[in-house]
Design an enzyme around this catalytic site. Structure first.
Site, PDB file in Angstrom:
ATOM      1  N   LYS A   1     -70.484 -60.721  59.621  1.00 38.02           N
ATOM      2  CA  LYS A   1     -70.382 -59.420  60.312  1.00 38.02           C
ATOM      3  C   LYS A   1     -70.806 -59.570  61.780  1.00 38.02           C
ATOM      4  O   LYS A   1     -70.215 -58.959  62.673  1.00 38.02           O
ATOM      5  CB  LYS A   1     -71.254 -58.371  59.611  1.00 38.02           C
ATOM      6  CG  LYS A   1     -70.766 -57.918  58.258  1.00 38.02           C
ATOM      7  CD  LYS A   1     -69.405 -57.231  58.265  1.00 38.02           C
ATOM      8  CE  LYS A   1     -69.402 -55.865  58.901  1.00 38.02           C
ATOM      9  NZ  LYS A   1     -68.088 -55.186  58.737  1.00 38.02           N
TER      10      LYS A   1
ATOM     11  N   THR B   1     -73.034 -53.438  60.396  1.00 34.61           N
ATOM     12  CA  THR B   1     -74.274 -53.275  59.623  1.00 34.61           C
ATOM     13  C   THR B   1     -75.514 -53.618  60.460  1.00 34.61           C
ATOM     14  O   THR B   1     -75.427 -54.412  61.409  1.00 34.61           O
ATOM     15  CB  THR B   1     -74.210 -54.209  58.395  1.00 34.61           C
ATOM     16  OG1 THR B   1     -75.508 -54.364  57.841  1.00 34.61           O
ATOM     17  CG2 THR B   1     -73.736 -55.621  58.769  1.00 34.61           C
ATOM     18  N   ASP B   2     -76.649 -53.068  60.047  1.00 39.05           N
ATOM     19  CA  ASP B   2     -77.914 -53.423  60.715  1.00 39.05           C
ATOM     20  C   ASP B   2     -78.344 -54.849  60.367  1.00 39.05           C
ATOM     21  O   ASP B   2     -79.238 -55.406  61.005  1.00 39.05           O
ATOM     22  CB  ASP B   2     -79.026 -52.427  60.341  1.00 39.05           C
ATOM     23  CG  ASP B   2     -79.312 -52.329  58.848  1.00 39.05           C
ATOM     24  OD1 ASP B   2     -78.615 -52.991  58.043  1.00 39.05           O
ATOM     25  OD2 ASP B   2     -80.241 -51.577  58.468  1.00 39.05           O
ATOM     26  N   GLU B   3     -77.703 -55.445  59.329  1.00 35.03           N
ATOM     27  CA  GLU B   3     -78.155 -56.772  58.869  1.00 35.03           C
ATOM     28  C   GLU B   3     -77.901 -57.854  59.910  1.00 35.03           C
ATOM     29  O   GLU B   3     -78.478 -58.937  59.839  1.00 35.03           O
ATOM     30  CB  GLU B   3     -77.502 -57.120  57.525  1.00 35.03           C
ATOM     31  CG  GLU B   3     -77.779 -56.045  56.495  1.00 35.03           C
ATOM     32  CD  GLU B   3     -77.447 -56.412  55.062  1.00 35.03           C
ATOM     33  OE1 GLU B   3     -77.381 -57.599  54.748  1.00 35.03           O
ATOM     34  OE2 GLU B   3     -77.271 -55.474  54.263  1.00 35.03           O
TER      35      GLU B   3
ATOM     36  N   TYR C   1     -73.126 -63.165  54.628  1.00 37.48           N
ATOM     37  CA  TYR C   1     -72.532 -61.847  54.903  1.00 37.48           C
ATOM     38  C   TYR C   1     -72.874 -61.377  56.312  1.00 37.48           C
ATOM     39  O   TYR C   1     -71.993 -61.039  57.108  1.00 37.48           O
ATOM     40  CB  TYR C   1     -73.027 -60.823  53.867  1.00 37.48           C
ATOM     41  CG  TYR C   1     -72.806 -59.381  54.282  1.00 37.48           C
ATOM     42  CD1 TYR C   1     -71.514 -58.874  54.415  1.00 37.48           C
ATOM     43  CD2 TYR C   1     -73.875 -58.524  54.556  1.00 37.48           C
ATOM     44  CE1 TYR C   1     -71.294 -57.546  54.810  1.00 37.48           C
ATOM     45  CE2 TYR C   1     -73.671 -57.206  54.949  1.00 37.48           C
ATOM     46  CZ  TYR C   1     -72.378 -56.731  55.069  1.00 37.48           C
ATOM     47  OH  TYR C   1     -72.166 -55.426  55.471  1.00 37.48           O
TER      48      TYR C   1
HETATM   49  P1  NAD Z   1     -66.874 -52.202  49.885  1.00 38.17           P
HETATM   50  O1  NAD Z   1     -67.029 -53.621  49.456  1.00 38.17           O
HETATM   51  O2  NAD Z   1     -67.204 -51.111  48.935  1.00 38.17           O
HETATM   52  O3  NAD Z   1     -65.369 -51.939  50.356  1.00 38.17           O
HETATM   53  C1  NAD Z   1     -64.641 -52.851  51.124  1.00 38.17           C
HETATM   54  C2  NAD Z   1     -63.169 -52.491  51.039  1.00 38.17           C
HETATM   55  O4  NAD Z   1     -62.444 -53.420  51.870  1.00 38.17           O
HETATM   56  C3  NAD Z   1     -62.595 -52.595  49.631  1.00 38.17           C
HETATM   57  O5  NAD Z   1     -61.802 -51.464  49.357  1.00 38.17           O
HETATM   58  C4  NAD Z   1     -61.765 -53.861  49.673  1.00 38.17           C
HETATM   59  O6  NAD Z   1     -60.649 -53.823  48.792  1.00 38.17           O
HETATM   60  C5  NAD Z   1     -61.326 -53.884  51.140  1.00 38.17           C
HETATM   61  N1  NAD Z   1     -61.012 -55.238  51.601  1.00 38.17           N
HETATM   62  C6  NAD Z   1     -61.752 -56.362  51.412  1.00 38.17           C
HETATM   63  N2  NAD Z   1     -61.120 -57.422  51.964  1.00 38.17           N
HETATM   64  C7  NAD Z   1     -59.973 -56.950  52.531  1.00 38.17           C
HETATM   65  C8  NAD Z   1     -58.924 -57.549  53.254  1.00 38.17           C
HETATM   66  N3  NAD Z   1     -58.912 -58.860  53.515  1.00 38.17           N
HETATM   67  N4  NAD Z   1     -57.905 -56.763  53.691  1.00 38.17           N
HETATM   68  C9  NAD Z   1     -57.902 -55.440  53.426  1.00 38.17           C
HETATM   69  N5  NAD Z   1     -58.868 -54.818  52.723  1.00 38.17           N
HETATM   70  C10 NAD Z   1     -59.898 -55.564  52.284  1.00 38.17           C
HETATM   71  O7  NAD Z   1     -67.713 -52.075  51.231  1.00 38.17           O
HETATM   72  P2  NAD Z   1     -68.491 -50.819  51.841  1.00 38.17           P
HETATM   73  O8  NAD Z   1     -69.874 -50.838  51.331  1.00 38.17           O
HETATM   74  O9  NAD Z   1     -67.651 -49.613  51.701  1.00 38.17           O
HETATM   75  O10 NAD Z   1     -68.558 -51.266  53.378  1.00 38.17           O
HETATM   76  C11 NAD Z   1     -67.536 -50.896  54.290  1.00 38.17           C
HETATM   77  C12 NAD Z   1     -67.888 -51.427  55.665  1.00 38.17           C
HETATM   78  O11 NAD Z   1     -69.130 -50.882  56.083  1.00 38.17           O
HETATM   79  C13 NAD Z   1     -68.046 -52.945  55.725  1.00 38.17           C
HETATM   80  O12 NAD Z   1     -67.492 -53.395  56.928  1.00 38.17           O
HETATM   81  C14 NAD Z   1     -69.554 -53.150  55.682  1.00 38.17           C
HETATM   82  O13 NAD Z   1     -69.910 -54.340  56.349  1.00 38.17           O
HETATM   83  C15 NAD Z   1     -70.020 -51.922  56.429  1.00 38.17           C
HETATM   84  N6  NAD Z   1     -71.376 -51.449  56.097  1.00 38.17           N
HETATM   85  C16 NAD Z   1     -71.724 -51.233  54.797  1.00 38.17           C
HETATM   86  C17 NAD Z   1     -72.989 -50.717  54.495  1.00 38.17           C
HETATM   87  C18 NAD Z   1     -73.402 -50.409  53.069  1.00 38.17           C
HETATM   88  O14 NAD Z   1     -74.564 -50.051  52.842  1.00 38.17           O
HETATM   89  N7  NAD Z   1     -72.527 -50.499  52.084  1.00 38.17           N
HETATM   90  C19 NAD Z   1     -73.888 -50.455  55.536  1.00 38.17           C
HETATM   91  C20 NAD Z   1     -73.487 -50.698  56.853  1.00 38.17           C
HETATM   92  C21 NAD Z   1     -72.228 -51.186  57.115  1.00 38.17           C
HETATM   93  P1  TYD Z   2     -78.077 -54.474  48.117  1.00 41.32           P
HETATM   94  O1  TYD Z   2     -77.724 -53.154  47.522  1.00 41.32           O
HETATM   95  O2  TYD Z   2     -77.405 -55.699  47.590  1.00 41.32           O
HETATM   96  O3  TYD Z   2     -77.901 -54.338  49.699  1.00 41.32           O
HETATM   97  P2  TYD Z   2     -78.355 -55.350  50.893  1.00 41.32           P
HETATM   98  O4  TYD Z   2     -78.711 -56.663  50.320  1.00 41.32           O
HETATM   99  O5  TYD Z   2     -77.104 -55.407  51.738  1.00 41.32           O
HETATM  100  O6  TYD Z   2     -79.493 -54.669  51.584  1.00 41.32           O
HETATM  101  O7  TYD Z   2     -79.642 -54.692  47.939  1.00 41.32           O
HETATM  102  C1  TYD Z   2     -80.578 -53.761  48.460  1.00 41.32           C
HETATM  103  C2  TYD Z   2     -81.948 -54.337  48.209  1.00 41.32           C
HETATM  104  O8  TYD Z   2     -82.200 -54.354  46.791  1.00 41.32           O
HETATM  105  C3  TYD Z   2     -82.110 -55.766  48.663  1.00 41.32           C
HETATM  106  O9  TYD Z   2     -83.415 -55.950  49.187  1.00 41.32           O
HETATM  107  C4  TYD Z   2     -81.922 -56.588  47.406  1.00 41.32           C
HETATM  108  C5  TYD Z   2     -82.492 -55.672  46.338  1.00 41.32           C
HETATM  109  N1  TYD Z   2     -81.870 -55.799  44.993  1.00 41.32           N
HETATM  110  C6  TYD Z   2     -82.682 -55.975  43.869  1.00 41.32           C
HETATM  111  O10 TYD Z   2     -83.929 -56.036  43.961  1.00 41.32           O
HETATM  112  N2  TYD Z   2     -82.078 -56.056  42.651  1.00 41.32           N
HETATM  113  C7  TYD Z   2     -80.730 -55.996  42.492  1.00 41.32           C
HETATM  114  O11 TYD Z   2     -80.227 -56.115  41.358  1.00 41.32           O
HETATM  115  C8  TYD Z   2     -79.912 -55.817  43.668  1.00 41.32           C
HETATM  116  C9  TYD Z   2     -78.410 -55.749  43.551  1.00 41.32           C
HETATM  117  C10 TYD Z   2     -80.541 -55.714  44.897  1.00 41.32           C
END
Ligand code: NAD
Ligand code: TYD
Length: 355
Positions: A163, A133-135, A159
């Site tokens: 990461k 992630t960019d975070e 988080y």
């Molecule tokens: P998500 O929470 O929707 O899915 C995570 C999946 O991992 C789930 O299916 C969960 O059951 C599985 N999981 C969790 N713990 C596990 C374990 N110990 N063993 C096996 N499986 C396990 O997450 P997402 O949003 O799909 O993110 C996927 C990846 O992409 C993550 O690594 C996250 O850091 C990264 N990422 C997410 C975003 C975003 O905007 N959602 C952006 C950049 C990077």
């Molecule tokens: P989120 O979807 O939790 O992603 P991340 O924190 O990983 O960027 O949140 C996106 C942005 O929205 C973040 O600045 C927090 C804000 N947010 C709200 O304002 N209200 C909400 O209920 C949630 C879940 C997030």
């Protein structure tokens, strides 16, 4: 040949698996622990597809991973599995450390043992792709340029710290052991199968349910949004053409303050699914206490992946957000199942029947 995907029942992982099998006949082995965020309903369209094997299991389970790698001999591991929600990491960081750090460590060690045992072309072609992630880069000031791959790591939440730790492990396993890794650091994703605890799906679900739309703090925090299948195509480009040991930042040049995202969703919902009382969903906006340590701004400089791998997003924010709202309107049963926990029963029934 096959690929091994961790976390493939989550939001991005399931989109990746579906997208992969829509474009290729190369089988996928999905390993997912099915935590609260994992939902086999996302992969239901693959139920009778012999190209997909689903295994419920934990990335911390070394014997299981060893057995699966030996049995299926994948040419690639794509590592999505993680605890992914910042708010949950604030309330309970332990699981984030176990999965994101210990789990990545376990997977790297299993991958190293497996890769060491490969020979010739199979060994040369093997890749471990780490999805991050960019975070990890921390928070930008308004005048800062977007995050490049060379930015220092300054994670601020449990988080992002977990990461960041996983990214460092992946880097070290390449540097020390020569494991052929690539890493992508992507901005916020949105699209189908997004768990309704995250901003965009939560706002859509709450709006339709007549509940408050909770805006943290002043709503001026900025995120850089990318449609999920564009993230999938970026990972495919890295697997195809990425250089071993390299990091690629992935984003769609799409910075927007949270309040604008919510207003865009409201405009679409007012048009596509108006409230029964004729009023706008904006009535439901509710400013709430800010998230502790809330990062103010993320933005990705995606020039490296564009220049070196020729990757470009296919969706604009306008096309992607419309598709997303339409998907949630057409799939309200999916949201209800997730929110009620009924997807767990669905899982028990359907999975027991299949295994
Ligand atoms: P998500 O929470 O929707 O899915 C995570 C999946 O991992 C789930 O299916 C969960 O059951 C599985 N999981 C969790 N713990 C596990 C374990 N110990 N063993 C096996 N499986 C396990 O997450 P997402 O949003 O799909 O993110 C996927 C990846 O992409 C993550 O690594 C996250 O850091 C990264 N990422 C997410 C975003 C975003 O905007 N959602 C952006 C950049 C990077
Ligand atoms: P989120 O979807 O939790 O992603 P991340 O924190 O990983 O960027 O949140 C996106 C942005 O929205 C973040 O600045 C927090 C804000 N947010 C709200 O304002 N209200 C909400 O209920 C949630 C879940 C997030």
């Amino acid at each position: 040949m096959s690929i091994f995907v961790t976390g493939g029942a989550g939001f991005i992982g399931s989109n990746f698996v579906l997208d992969w099998l829509a474009q290729s006949n190369e089988p996928v082995i999905t390993l997912d622990a099915l935590t609260y965020a994992g939902n086999l309903e996302n992969l239901a369209s693959l139920d009778c597809d012999s190209r997909h094997i689903f295994v419920q299991g934990n990335i911390c389970d070394r014997p299981l991973i060893d057995r699966l790698l030996a049995e299926h001999q994948p040419r690639v591991i794509v590592h999505f599995a993680a605890e992914s929600h910042v708010d949950r990491s604030i309330h309970g960081p332990g699981e984030f450390m176990r999965t994101n750090i210990d789990g990545t460590f376990t997977l790297l060690e299993a991958a190293r043992a497996y890769w060491s045992g490969l020979e010739g072309e199979a060994k040369a072609a093997f890749r471990f792709h780490h999805v991050s992630t960019d975070e990890v880069y921390g928070s930008l000031k308004p005048e800062d340029p977007p995050f490049a791959e060379t930015n220092p790591y300054e994670p601020n939440s449990p988080y992002s710290a977990s990461k960041a730790a996983s990214d460092h492990l992946v880097r070290a396993w390449h540097h020390t052991y020569g494991l052929p890794v690539t890493t992508s650091n992507c901005s916020n994703n949105y699209g189908p199968y997004h768990f309704p605890e995250k901003l965009i799906p939560l706002m859509i679900a709450n709006a339709l349910a007549g509940k408050p739309l909770p805006i943290y703090g002043d709503g001026q925090q900025i995120r850089d949004w990318l449609y999920v299948t564009d993230h999938c195509s970026a990972i495919r480009a890295i697997l195809d053409k990425g250089k071993v040991g390299e990091v690629y930042n992935v984003g769609g040049w799409n910075e927007m303050p949270n309040i604008e995202i919510v207003q865009t969703l409201i405009q679409l919902l007012d048009k596509l699914s108006p409230r029964a009382d004729g009023k706008s969903y904006s009535e439901q906006i509710t400013y709430v206490t800010d998230r502790p340590g809330h990062d103010r701004r993320y933005a990705i400089d995606a020039r490296k992946i564009e220049r070196e791998l020729g990757w470009r997003p296919a969706e604009t924010f306008q096309t992607g957000i419309r598709k997303t709202v339409e998907w949630y309107l057409a799939n309200q049963a999916w949201v209800r199942n997730v929110q009620s926990g009924a997807y767990r029963e669905w899982l028990a029934l359907n999975y027991a029947a299949r295994s």
